[in-house]
Design a protein around this motif. Structure first.
Motif, short mmCIF file in Angstrom:
data_model
loop_
_atom_site.label_atom_id
_atom_site.label_comp_id
_atom_site.label_asym_id
_atom_site.label_seq_id
_atom_site.Cartn_x
_atom_site.Cartn_y
_atom_site.Cartn_z
N ILE A 65 0.82 -1.22 0.00
CA ILE A 65 0.00 0.00 0.00
C ILE A 65 0.85 1.27 0.00
O ILE A 65 0.32 2.35 -0.28
CB ILE A 65 -0.94 -0.01 1.21
N LYS A 66 2.13 1.17 0.30
CA LYS A 66 2.97 2.38 0.31
C LYS A 66 4.43 1.96 0.07
O LYS A 66 4.88 0.95 0.61
CB LYS A 66 2.84 3.12 1.64
N ALA A 67 5.11 2.72 -0.74
CA ALA A 67 6.53 2.44 -1.02
C ALA A 67 7.26 3.76 -1.30
O ALA A 67 6.68 4.71 -1.83
CB ALA A 67 6.66 1.49 -2.21
N THR A 68 8.51 3.80 -0.89
CA THR A 68 9.31 5.01 -1.14
C THR A 68 9.48 5.22 -2.64
O THR A 68 9.34 6.34 -3.15
CB THR A 68 10.67 4.88 -0.46
N ARG A 128 9.86 -9.00 -4.06
CA ARG A 128 10.91 -9.19 -5.06
C ARG A 128 11.17 -7.86 -5.78
O ARG A 128 10.31 -6.96 -5.79
CB ARG A 128 10.50 -10.25 -6.08
N THR A 129 12.35 -7.79 -6.35
CA THR A 129 12.69 -6.59 -7.12
C THR A 129 11.95 -6.64 -8.44
O THR A 129 11.78 -7.70 -9.05
CB THR A 129 14.19 -6.51 -7.37
N ALA A 130 11.49 -5.47 -8.87
CA ALA A 130 10.74 -5.39 -10.13
C ALA A 130 11.63 -4.92 -11.29
O ALA A 130 11.30 -5.18 -12.45
CB ALA A 130 9.56 -4.43 -9.97
N ARG A 131 12.79 -4.27 -10.98
CA ARG A 131 13.72 -3.78 -12.03
C ARG A 131 15.10 -3.65 -11.41
O ARG A 131 15.30 -3.91 -10.22
CB ARG A 131 13.24 -2.43 -12.56
N PHE A 132 16.06 -3.24 -12.23
CA PHE A 132 17.40 -3.00 -11.72
C PHE A 132 17.42 -1.70 -10.92
O PHE A 132 16.65 -0.77 -11.20
CB PHE A 132 18.40 -2.88 -12.88
N PHE A 133 18.27 -1.66 -9.90
CA PHE A 133 18.41 -0.45 -9.10
C PHE A 133 19.16 0.60 -9.90
O PHE A 133 20.10 0.30 -10.65
CB PHE A 133 19.15 -0.73 -7.79
N LEU A 134 18.78 1.86 -9.67
CA LEU A 134 19.43 3.01 -10.31
C LEU A 134 20.16 3.82 -9.26
O LEU A 134 19.89 3.71 -8.06
CB LEU A 134 18.39 3.86 -11.04
N GLU A 135 21.06 4.67 -9.74
CA GLU A 135 21.84 5.51 -8.82
C GLU A 135 20.96 6.49 -8.08
O GLU A 135 21.22 6.85 -6.94
CB GLU A 135 22.94 6.27 -9.60
N LYS A 136 19.91 6.93 -8.75
CA LYS A 136 19.03 7.93 -8.12
C LYS A 136 18.10 7.31 -7.09
O LYS A 136 17.46 8.03 -6.34
CB LYS A 136 18.20 8.64 -9.17
N ASP A 137 18.00 5.96 -7.07
CA ASP A 137 17.11 5.33 -6.09
C ASP A 137 17.65 5.53 -4.69
O ASP A 137 18.87 5.41 -4.44
CB ASP A 137 16.98 3.82 -6.35
N ALA A 138 16.76 5.91 -3.77
CA ALA A 138 17.17 6.11 -2.38
C ALA A 138 17.70 4.82 -1.80
O ALA A 138 17.20 3.72 -2.09
CB ALA A 138 15.99 6.62 -1.58
N LEU A 139 18.73 4.99 -0.94
CA LEU A 139 19.31 3.80 -0.32
C LEU A 139 18.34 3.14 0.66
O LEU A 139 18.38 1.93 0.84
CB LEU A 139 20.60 4.18 0.40
N LYS A 140 17.51 3.97 1.27
CA LYS A 140 16.56 3.43 2.27
C LYS A 140 15.16 3.47 1.69
O LYS A 140 14.64 4.54 1.38
CB LYS A 140 16.63 4.28 3.54
N GLN A 141 14.58 2.24 1.53
CA GLN A 141 13.24 2.11 0.97
C GLN A 141 12.28 1.59 2.07
O GLN A 141 12.56 0.58 2.71
CB GLN A 141 13.22 1.13 -0.21
N SER A 142 11.19 2.35 2.28
CA SER A 142 10.17 1.93 3.26
C SER A 142 8.96 1.35 2.52
O SER A 142 8.37 2.04 1.68
CB SER A 142 9.73 3.11 4.13
N LEU A 143 8.62 0.11 2.86
CA LEU A 143 7.49 -0.58 2.24
C LEU A 143 6.44 -0.91 3.31
O LEU A 143 6.76 -1.53 4.33
CB LEU A 143 7.94 -1.88 1.57
N VAL A 144 5.20 -0.45 3.08
CA VAL A 144 4.10 -0.78 4.00
C VAL A 144 3.26 -1.88 3.35
O VAL A 144 2.68 -1.69 2.29
CB VAL A 144 3.23 0.45 4.29
N VAL A 145 3.24 -3.03 4.01
CA VAL A 145 2.54 -4.22 3.49
C VAL A 145 1.25 -4.42 4.31
O VAL A 145 1.30 -4.47 5.55
CB VAL A 145 3.43 -5.47 3.57
N LEU A 146 0.12 -4.56 3.61
CA LEU A 146 -1.17 -4.82 4.23
C LEU A 146 -1.55 -6.30 3.99
O LEU A 146 -1.56 -6.76 2.85
CB LEU A 146 -2.26 -3.92 3.64
N VAL A 194 8.21 -2.61 6.21
CA VAL A 194 9.49 -3.29 5.92
C VAL A 194 10.46 -2.26 5.33
O VAL A 194 10.13 -1.57 4.37
CB VAL A 194 9.29 -4.46 4.95
N THR A 195 11.62 -2.12 5.97
CA THR A 195 12.68 -1.19 5.49
C THR A 195 13.72 -1.98 4.73
O THR A 195 14.29 -2.95 5.26
CB THR A 195 13.33 -0.45 6.65
N VAL A 196 13.90 -1.61 3.50
CA VAL A 196 14.89 -2.28 2.63
C VAL A 196 16.01 -1.28 2.33
O VAL A 196 15.76 -0.16 1.85
CB VAL A 196 14.23 -2.77 1.33
#
Length: 811
Positions: free
Chosen positions: A610-613, A628-646, A661-663
């Motif tokens: 329901i929510k992702a950085t 799971r990852t949906a694509r390759f990571f990019l340089e502009k992607d934030a190092l800290k990703q917050s995922l809210v799972v319902l 979940v913090t990735v």
């Protein structure tokens, strides 16, 4: 003249009769007594209690009674005090039996205690209670003067209803020496007297004679009867009438009407004129029969003037005389046979009857005893008694005309509760006559049927979280018995559920069979409950049956999903998962594991992101919970990703739980720490929103406090001016401030407000704190309001804290 026999004295006859009261029991079970006739009412007949072997004191207990037939006179009765059989009516042997040689009254005695019948015979002995008599008061006899000495002339015959020695034994003639008697003995022992001419008659010398005929019996005392004989001497008549036949026999039916001509007698006389004129008359007839027949004196026709009844008399006999004008006569005998017709229907007398009997009575139980009589004779009097073959009873012939109705097979009240048993008695006459009687029998119930449930087993369903006392289900049993035997009481067989007795969970209404829940069930604790229900009737002894009941507890969606991994944090922080920057699409970062205590579709879980950085960077398995990852990571992607799972179940309504979940995009933990320290602080939109909210709350609070201060200042000023006008000087020292607080309701606004607002998002925290000061309702003269202090703002890379301190304001 026949020599007279020595008459017996009356006392000797009585003594002889009493001696003849002998008793014997025949093989058939009959008891015989002999008594003289004309005994007084309540005279002793016999000691029947002794003869039956019954104590006279127990006659009532044995239910001993005389069986009476319909329309018959009962001449005897039982004396229950003495045990004797005694007369209940005066007995006239001649009225009952006529001239029969043996006069026996036969009846039955029944003992209801053992349903045994005894046949009693009482022989009625004749006594000399009737004097001889003649039917005519006078007798006229015409004799020709030409009659020779030794001629015989008929005389009227005397009658005596008694028998034997008590009947007519002799005749005597008095009045003239010209005549004598000739007494002869008939075939049946009866004596006939004839007039014998001893001397020649001369009409010119004496034209008539008056004689007295006396008939005497042999009883004690001797009884006699007389008749006047008037003899007329006639002129010569030398031819007597002669009947065409010496015996006339006639057979007629008993239903022949009155006025019918039964027969015609005929005699001829060779003389002419008055000596040839024949007159017919009836002679030697019983008094009771004389009113039944009429003889035409001219034609000789015998005419019926009464009603013939075969059951009263089947034979009539008398003599007819033909006499000419000269006094000569001839006699002939007439015998009338009455033929029986089937004109009497059988009669049924119920001598013993049971109105009710238990259904478990053994086969052969006596229900009733019947006596069947038919007044007809021969084939017309042969009676057969029957009942329908479909009934469970049998009619047995016991003795003479007695029948016993007994049970033929087992009875069942549940099939037939009441029987109306038709008993038909039919004779063998033509046409057949019959009579019916109804015997009503009610079957009494016995407890021979246990209660039966409508089903072989019961299954019921109950939704969990039910209210206490709710009706779970109902069951029903039936019992075909009656009243108390069919009253059913329901109960639950005691058993254990877990460690508690079943009675603490369920109860049953003992009368209706409705089962109630005593507690609220939890599907997660119990899925099914098996128990037995007992149905017992009220009979003695009681009968019962058991039925198996299975109660299934149905699940409700009353449990939210529980997330097992990642485990919920205890310090308001989230777990961190590492995702290498070199991860390819589809790389499994982590897996959210959740369970649901419910079952079925209530436990079907689905996962939603329901929510992702960075939206689109990760995918979440709908049913697996795999991130799971949906694509390759990019340089502009934030190092800290917050995922809210319902996590949501499939119940109605659905229930859910969420986890953050913090990735971190790093290859290792040291790299992760280095990358996080170089990351600039970025304003979180959520943190800005919190800041705005806190500022708005603080501003509204300041405005409210300022309003209170202004209002208070105005009140104080008004009060001060009023004091100066009154006294010229004002002194507040020592005056309690409480005297000024309640003016115009200001005191109601003097309160202390303490607010603490804390908004948290992720690892960043912003706080607005209002320190709590002392709270008081009064203001001392030394106290003065302080100005509010400055707003203190403390911030770091992860948290921003704003603090406003407002000093206490009291009035």
């Amino acid at each position: 003249m026949e020599e007279k026999q020595r008459p017996w004295s009356y006392k000797e006859i009585i003594i002889q009769c009493l001696v003849m009261v002998n008793i014997w029991k025949a093989v058939s079970g009959q008891i015989h007594y002999s008594i003289p006739e004309e005994m007084q009412k309540s005279s002793f007949v016999g000691n029947i209690a002794k003869d039956l072997g019954i104590d006279r004191k127990q006659l009532l207990d044995h239910g001993l009674r005389i069986v009476t037939s319909t329309g018959m006179i009962q001449y005897f009765e039982l004396n229950f005090n003495t045990g004797h059989l005694q007369t209940s009516e005066r007995i006239d042997r001649e009225k009952i039996c006529g001239r029969a040689e043996m006069c026996i009254l036969k009846f039955q005695v029944i003992a209801e205690s053992n349903l045994k019948l005894y046949v009693i015979e009482v022989e009625i002995m004749d006594i000399n209670d009737n004097a001889p008599f003649f039917l005519l008061k006078g007798w006229e006899l015409k004799i020709s003067e030409l009659s020779t000495p030794g001629s015989h002339f008929p005389l009227p015959e005397a009658q005596d209803p008694d028998l034997g020695i008590n009947s007519i034994q002799s005749y005597q003639l008095t009045g003239s020496s010209h005549f004598s008697l000739d007494v002869q003995m008939g075939e049946n022992g009866a004596r006939h007297a004839e007039l014998v001419l001893e001397k020649p008659l001369d009409r010119e010398e004496q034209s008539d004679y008056d004689l007295l005929l006396t008939a005497t019996d042999g009883g004690d005392p001797i009884r006699s009867g007389t008749v006047q004989i008037h003899i007329i001497v006639l002129d010569a008549n030398d031819n007597a009438p002669v009947f065409s036949q010496p015996l006339y026999e006639v057979s007629v039916s008993e239903n022949i009407p009155k006025g019918s001509t039964l027969s015609t007698v005929q005699a001829t006389d060779m003389d002419e004129g008055i000596h040839g004129d024949i007159k017919y008359s009836i002679q030697k007839i019983m008094q009771r029969d004389s009113q039944m027949f009429l003889l035409n004196s001219t034609t000789g026709e015998i005419i019926l003037t009464g009603n013939l009844d075969f059951e009263e008399s089947s034979l009539y006999e008398f003599e007819v005389q033909a006499m000419d004008g000269g006094g000569l006569s001839d006699r002939s005998k007439v015998v009338i046979f009455v033929t029986d017709l089937n004109d009497n229907a059988p009669e049924i007398t119920i001598t013993f009857e049971l109105n009710s009997v238990r259904e478990n009575s053994r086969t052969g139980t006596v229900i009733a005893i019947l006596n069947v009589q038919d007044r007809d004779s021969g084939v017309n009097g042969e009676v057969m008694c029957s009942i329908p073959n479909s009934l469970p009873f049998q009619l047995k012939k016991t003795m003479d005309n007695f029948y016993t109705l007994v049970t033929d097979r087992a009875l069942d009240r549940e099939q037939v509760a009441t029987y109306d048993i038709p008993v038909t008695a039919a004779d063998n006459g033509t046409p057949t006559l019959s009579t019916s009687a109804i015997i009503s029998l009610q079957l009494l119930d016995t407890n021979d049927n246990p209660p039966l449930f409508l089903q072989s087993a019961y299954t019921s369903y109950l939704l969990e979280n039910n209210p206490r006392g709710a009706s779970v289900f109902s069951l029903k049993a039936s019992d075909p018995d009656w009243e108390e035997n069919s009253r059913i009481v329901y109960s639950i067989t005691e058993s254990q559920i877990s460690t508690s007795p079943l009675s603490s969970y369920l109860s049953i209404n003992s009368e209706t069979g409705v089962v109630y829940a005593l507690t609220s069930f939890d599907y997660e604790e119990f899925q099914e409950i098996k128990f037995l229900v007992k149905a017992q009737d009220g009979g003695s002894p009681p009968l019962s049956s058991n039925i198996s009941v299975t109660l299934f507890i149905l699940d409700q969606n009353d449990n939210a999903p529980q997330i097992l991994f990642p485990s919920p944090p205890t310090d308001d922080s989230t777990g961190i998962e590492l995702a290498p920057r070199s991860s390819e699409p589809g790389y499994l970062v982590t897996k959210v594991v959740a369970v649901d205590a419910d079952s079925g579709q209530n436990a079907w879980l689905s996962y939603q992101l329901i929510k992702a950085t960075e939206p689109g960077l990760f995918t979440l398995g709908l049913h697996t919970g795999e991130i799971r990852t949906a694509r390759f990571f990019l340089e502009k992607d934030a190092l800290k990703q917050s995922l809210v799972v319902l996590v949501k179940d499939n119940g109605q309504p659905p229930m859910s739980a969420s986890v953050t979940v913090t990735v971190v995009l790093a290859d290792s933990i040291p790299d992760m720490l280095t990358d996080l320290s170089s990351v600039p602080v970025s304003e979180d939109p959520q943190s800005d929103l919190t800041f705005y909210l806190v500022t708005a709350v603080a501003f509204v609070s300041c405005l409210f406090l300022a309003f209170l201060l202004v209002l208070l200042a105005l009140k104080l000023r008004r009060w001060k001016n009023s004091q100066l006008c009154d006294n010229g000087s004002v002194h507040f020292d020592g005056a309690p401030i409480s005297q000024f607080v309640g003016i115009d309701g200001v005191r109601a606004f003097l309160q202390s407000y303490c607010h603490e607002v804390s908004l948290t998002s992720g690892s960043r925290k912003s706080q607005i704190l209002f320190p709590i000061g002392s709270c008081t309702n009064t203001l001392t003269p030394q106290q003065a309001p302080d100005k509010p202090g400055p707003l203190l703002v403390i911030g770091d890379s992860n948290t921003v804290t704003e603090e406003a301190a407002i000093h206490q304001v009291s009035t």
